[in-house]
Design a protein around this motif. Sequence first.
Motif: not given
Length: 613
Positions: A71, A91, A102
Amino acid sequence: MNVRCPFMGLSAFTEDDAEFFYGRDGDIARMHEAVSTRPVTVVAGSSGCGKSSLIRAGVLPRLRAEGMSISELRPTSGLSAAAVLARALTEVLELGLGDSDRLTGTLELLELLKIDRIDSVADELRARVLVFGGSAGHVLFVDQLEEYASSEPEAARDLLGLLAALAGEDGTAALRIVATARPSSLNALVSARTVGLISEGVYFLAPLARADLARAVTGPVDAMSGLSFEPGLPDRILADVRDEPGRMALVQIILRELWMHRTHSTLTHATYAAMGGAAGQIVEYVERSLPLLSQAQRDCAPRLFVQLARPGDGDTYSRRPARAAELAPELLDLAQELAARRLVVLSHTPGGADGEETVGLPHEALIQLWPRLRQWLVDYRDFRVWQEQLRADLRRWQTQFQDPGRLLRGSDLAEALHRLAEHPEDISADERGYILLSRRRATGSIGRAVQTASGVIAKAAVSMRQVKDSGSRPHWQVLTVVGLWVAVLLTAASISVHEVLSSFRLHGQLGPSDTPAVVTSIVALGTATGTLIGVVLTAYAKYVQARGQAEADLIRARAELMRAEADVTRARAGLPPHTPSANGDPSALSAPASPAEPDAGQPPTSVGSPDAP
């Protein structure tokens, strides 16, 4: 045939472009080994050297093939370190959740990601990340960390500290951190928590050597079936870009343009010549890119670019990397923007992480072939010629232990103050300090000169009083003493006059606060000059008076001697002594001294008498 362009131009290579990424085989192996074995790895190199491309297209594909998930974290100015990291971890940890969930997860992470409590929660967070990672672990890629370090240095240190705490192993899986940064940002990243990481985990990336750059040119073409170069074209391109600091970006611009104008899948000499070669292409690219800047940036552009060239003899110029410390803040901001567009190159003076950052032109040809830059250089030529001389004077003063004799004075100082008033924003802090220190010393030296003259005058007055007692000295000795003192006084007065005249020349550049000092110095000089004239005239008059008195005393002494000799002669002849007369005897010029109190100014009457007791 695959019509995908194998050349990225100014864009970084990505994992999807790995098949076209050539020339970095050795660096890929070295970085892969570092990331596989170290918790945190920082790849440092100048702008445009290919740091991001190396990691994205060279290292990450290998790590992914080994079972690691990846990531990316891109720090954003204005956000705290905890906010930047929380957003990136969300994420990973909250895949498949909606925006509201989130956001909730991010807020929860914000409470955990405090630099002062990260050690207590690091193991738990690392384990959670690795649950969602690949079989071999997870890699968090932090690109262009230098931008965050430049705008938010304290937050950048905290971010690196948080990442260092999170990195590590959990069983057979590992959480690895890899970041890219320019060397100039490394000092800003050092803290008590990160100093060991910086000293051990930084790997420097150099620009491609010629052989590797040749492979970067020909490799992508060889990888595409049916695409080819005309014979000799790669060597021609490499010869044109030489060892220019922006050669890697320039090569990519040229190759992409050649591919877009290829003839029957062939990159040709004719197309390259029509582009104007490497020089023509870089000029065209820069000219095409300027309108993309904001108006404020375009207004600053001439000031920045003229600092990147040094005036030579006649109308010649040569490329000159500008030190970051020489540039105003708005010019440094513009340089950062232009570096991202590959319009300038940010690099460093020798010295690794401690080397000072510099800004330079990507290619020497811009000086000769870019009409806009040529006009800017002509417009600023007088100022830049003067500034280069000032910098030479400043360096000489610094290398000679700040010798006051190397400060500016007279006409040089007057011009420096004039230039400072005309271009205050283009003169660095060091240069400004040198000029102002020179002005303070020049202004203060007037007062010191007057004090020196006054002291000399006082000493002269004492010496002149002693002339009265020097009647026994020969005439030439007295005149010599007077002459020497007059010469000293005139020299001191000349120094004061010179300093005042210099002050007058500078007065148009002095601020209102300096005017009283100048006026006071002039009044003091006038007083000192008047005193000098008065002391000299008085001393001369006293000298004449003392000389006359000394000659009169000598005449009286000679008369007494003659009278004594006459009395001796008369005594031998049996005659009575001569009786003095006020009209005929020279000794009557003054009253006779009492025997009890002899006149200290006359010799005794027995001087020279053979019968004296």
